[in-house]
Scaffold this motif. Structure first.
Motif, PDB file in Angstrom:
ATOM      1  N   GLU A 259      32.512 125.134  26.796  1.00 47.15           N
ATOM      2  CA  GLU A 259      31.290 124.529  26.661  1.00 47.15           C
ATOM      3  C   GLU A 259      30.718 125.244  25.374  1.00 47.15           C
ATOM      4  O   GLU A 259      30.124 124.860  24.635  1.00 47.15           O
ATOM      5  N   VAL A 260      31.149 126.769  25.352  1.00 45.13           N
ATOM      6  CA  VAL A 260      30.319 127.694  24.269  1.00 45.13           C
ATOM      7  C   VAL A 260      30.975 127.120  23.000  1.00 45.13           C
ATOM      8  O   VAL A 260      30.262 127.131  21.989  1.00 45.13           O
ATOM      9  N   ALA A 261      32.332 127.019  23.060  1.00 45.28           N
ATOM     10  CA  ALA A 261      32.798 126.543  21.665  1.00 45.28           C
ATOM     11  C   ALA A 261      32.314 125.054  21.205  1.00 45.28           C
ATOM     12  O   ALA A 261      32.241 124.979  20.029  1.00 45.28           O
ATOM     13  N   LEU A 262      32.131 124.416  22.314  1.00 39.31           N
ATOM     14  CA  LEU A 262      31.493 123.038  21.701  1.00 39.31           C
ATOM     15  C   LEU A 262      30.299 123.083  21.091  1.00 39.31           C
ATOM     16  O   LEU A 262      29.750 122.695  20.087  1.00 39.31           O
ATOM     17  N   ILE A 263      29.299 124.144  21.884  1.00 44.25           N
ATOM     18  CA  ILE A 263      27.952 124.195  21.256  1.00 44.25           C
ATOM     19  C   ILE A 263      27.937 124.873  19.817  1.00 44.25           C
ATOM     20  O   ILE A 263      27.240 124.467  19.001  1.00 44.25           O
ATOM     21  N   SER A 264      28.822 125.884  19.692  1.00 49.52           N
ATOM     22  CA  SER A 264      29.036 126.558  18.492  1.00 49.52           C
ATOM     23  C   SER A 264      29.302 125.805  17.428  1.00 49.52           C
ATOM     24  O   SER A 264      28.790 125.743  16.486  1.00 49.52           O
ATOM     25  N   GLN A 265      30.337 124.646  17.527  1.00 49.61           N
ATOM     26  CA  GLN A 265      30.852 123.763  16.776  1.00 49.61           C
ATOM     27  C   GLN A 265      29.647 122.685  16.102  1.00 49.61           C
ATOM     28  O   GLN A 265      29.655 122.419  15.339  1.00 49.61           O
ATOM     29  N   GLU A 266      28.906 122.165  17.390  1.00 47.59           N
ATOM     30  CA  GLU A 266      28.071 121.061  16.999  1.00 47.59           C
ATOM     31  C   GLU A 266      26.843 121.613  16.855  1.00 47.59           C
ATOM     32  O   GLU A 266      25.832 120.677  15.860  1.00 47.59           O
ATOM     33  N   ALA A 267      26.080 122.649  17.148  1.00 48.67           N
ATOM     34  CA  ALA A 267      24.672 122.958  16.877  1.00 48.67           C
ATOM     35  C   ALA A 267      24.451 123.422  15.378  1.00 48.67           C
ATOM     36  O   ALA A 267      25.365 124.108  15.198  1.00 48.67           O
ATOM     37  N   GLU A 268      23.471 122.969  15.126  1.00 45.62           N
ATOM     38  CA  GLU A 268      22.903 123.363  13.577  1.00 45.62           C
ATOM     39  C   GLU A 268      21.828 124.419  13.736  1.00 45.62           C
ATOM     40  O   GLU A 268      20.679 124.074  13.896  1.00 45.62           O
ATOM     41  N   LEU A 269      22.032 125.686  13.623  1.00 45.36           N
ATOM     42  CA  LEU A 269      21.312 126.703  14.246  1.00 45.36           C
ATOM     43  C   LEU A 269      20.483 127.334  12.958  1.00 45.36           C
ATOM     44  O   LEU A 269      21.000 127.490  11.729  1.00 45.36           O
TER      45      LEU A 269
END
Length: 464
Positions: A259-269
């Motif tokens: 889940e962390v990997a998915l958020i890191s991949q998709e989120a534009e921070l």
């Protein structure tokens, strides 16, 4: 995008050794090559390696059209789009053809007549694989003409007779010939419109307003759908379901690291989001997906986690802009502040009306405590607790800069160990990163009942 091959006519293409093959054979060959070489044929897909992707690979290798069935936010659309990466990078077609006919095996009337008159001199063009993927969102107002085609009154007005097959205006499916046609939210398509797909999926041809024309389409059809017991907006009619070769069920991720990997991949921070905060968001989403207060038939989309990460980073950037601090780093309080803006992404059970924020806040505390135990367990925290023994407090909040937080806590024994546990590097550590770590420890001490906390008017006070 690299340059397409050189041949510019059918004759040159034939001399170059080109051999026609169906789109499904093309995908099969490229998938087999990727599997043998160890390349990832579905880049960007997280957590599906041992569950969903093997089923998709079997469907593609078998040459089956397939449906992806799953709740919202499970990556169905992303998965459909990655299949396009298995097409050849460049594909030739007869220049000017509306359905991009194979130069050595044309099917439309125009191209057949052109090849019959000009032979090997017929010009060809090249199409990149990105242009061979067609996606349509199924809506109740979608018509047969949109998908299959209809009579073009403009062509009739130009002098062609109604019986002329060239008066047909092709729909999305014929225009996806020799490519992939993806249909999102298939149950939303009216049942009478679903019937128009029967021939495409089984006989591989189309029928347009009674025209005596058989158009043997070469297309891979992929569809997505939510479970019927949740949508209540429609269903995939049984004869159409029978014509799909496979039904692949997707799922939410069940591992925190994934889940962390998915958020890191998709989120534009827009600001730095520490790894421990990403983990809290991942655990919060998993708590929501198992909570009895949440309507699990609806599910909790991955978009909730992505939006939470982006909003938390935005909160840090806002603080930096208003206070003038040099670096913008999100803290645990930022996540709590943005939760009210995310409640529309979660559907709650009927009995929880009016308690939505209370439920999400409770689950956030559970997620924070679990992450605290996972990251900080066994660390020496006496330096933090000793700071409050004389009645001292630490005030923080969405507009309290990092320098103010650190000025209150002072030099704390054991802080270096905490920074190491939270993955903050020694060489490039910033005040914002240290303040984020300190606030996380203080919140963890509060949740484990070793420190009191008072919240009021956007500020949080830890200590007596």
């Amino acid at each position: 995008m690299t340059t397409h091959p050189e041949p510019a006519t059918i004759g040159q293409l034939r001399s170059a050794g080109h051999e026609p093959r169906t789109v499904k054979a093309e995908i099969r060959a490229n998938l087999v090559a990727a599997l043998r070489s160890g390349d990832n044929p579905f880049p960007g897909m997280v957590g599906f390696e041992d569950t969903v992707l093997p089923d998709v690979q079997r469907a593609l290798l078998a040459g089956h059209d397939f449906v992806l069935l799953g709740e919202r936010g499970q990556g169905k659309t992303r998965l459909m789009r990655t299949v396009a990466g298995l097409l050849d990078e460049w594909s030739p077609f007869i220049a000017g053809c509306e359905i991009h006919d194979e130069p050595l095996a044309p099917i439309c009337q125009r191209c057949l007549r052109l090849v019959a008159t000009d032979g090997d001199d017929v010009p060809i063009e090249w199409r990149h694989r990105d242009d061979r993927y067609t996606e349509k969102l199924a809506t109740p107002d979608t018509s047969v003409g949109d998908l299959v085609g209809d009579v073009d009154p403009t062509k009739v007005a130009e002098g062609r007779t109604l019986g002329d097959p060239e008066t047909i205006h092709y729909g999305l499916l014929p225009r996806a010939h020799r490519g992939i046609f993806a249909l999102n939210e298939l149950p939303d398509l009216a049942e009478r419109i679903q019937v128009s797909l029967f021939n495409v999926l089984e006989e591989r041809d189309i029928q347009v307003r009674g025209y005596a024309v058989r158009l043997p389409l070469d297309v891979l059809v992929v569809a997505s759908a939510n479970p019927e017991d949740y949508t209540n907006r429609g269903r995939i009619i049984t004869p159409l379901k029978d014509r799909f070769g496979a039904e692949v069920r997707t799922h939410y991720l069940d591992d925190v690291d994934e889940e962390v990997a998915l958020i890191s991949q998709e989120a534009e921070l827009v600001a730095e989001l520490p790894s421990h905060l990403l983990e809290v968001i991942a655990r919060l989403v998993m708590e929501l997906r198992t909570s009895s207060a949440v309507d699990q038939r609806s599910g909790v989309s991955a978009r909730f986690a992505i939006a939470a990460a982006e909003a938390s980073a935005a909160s840090a950037l806002r603080r930096s802009a208003l206070t003038g601090e040099d670096d913008a780093v999100a803290r645990i309080g930022d996540l709590a502040d943005v939760l009210p803006t995310l409640r529309g992404k979660v559907e709650f059970e009927m009995g929880e009306e009016g308690r939505e924020l209370e439920v999400v806040g409770h689950l956030l505390r559970l997620a924070t405590a679990a992450t605290f135990r996972e990251r900080v367990a066994g660390a020496d925290l006496t330096g933090f607790t000793a700071h409050f023994e004389d009645g001292s407090t630490v005030e923080t909040g969405d507009l309290v800069p990092a320098s103010t937080v650190l000025g209150q806590i002072g030099a704390t024994p054991g802080l270096a160990q905490i920074l190491d546990r939270l993955g903050v590097g020694e060489d490039s550590v910033s005040a914002g990163q240290v303040a984020a770590a300190v606030e996380f420890v203080l919140e963890g001490l509060h949740l484990t009942r070793r420190l009191s906390k008072v919240e009021s008017d956007g500020t949080t006070i830890y200590g007596s």
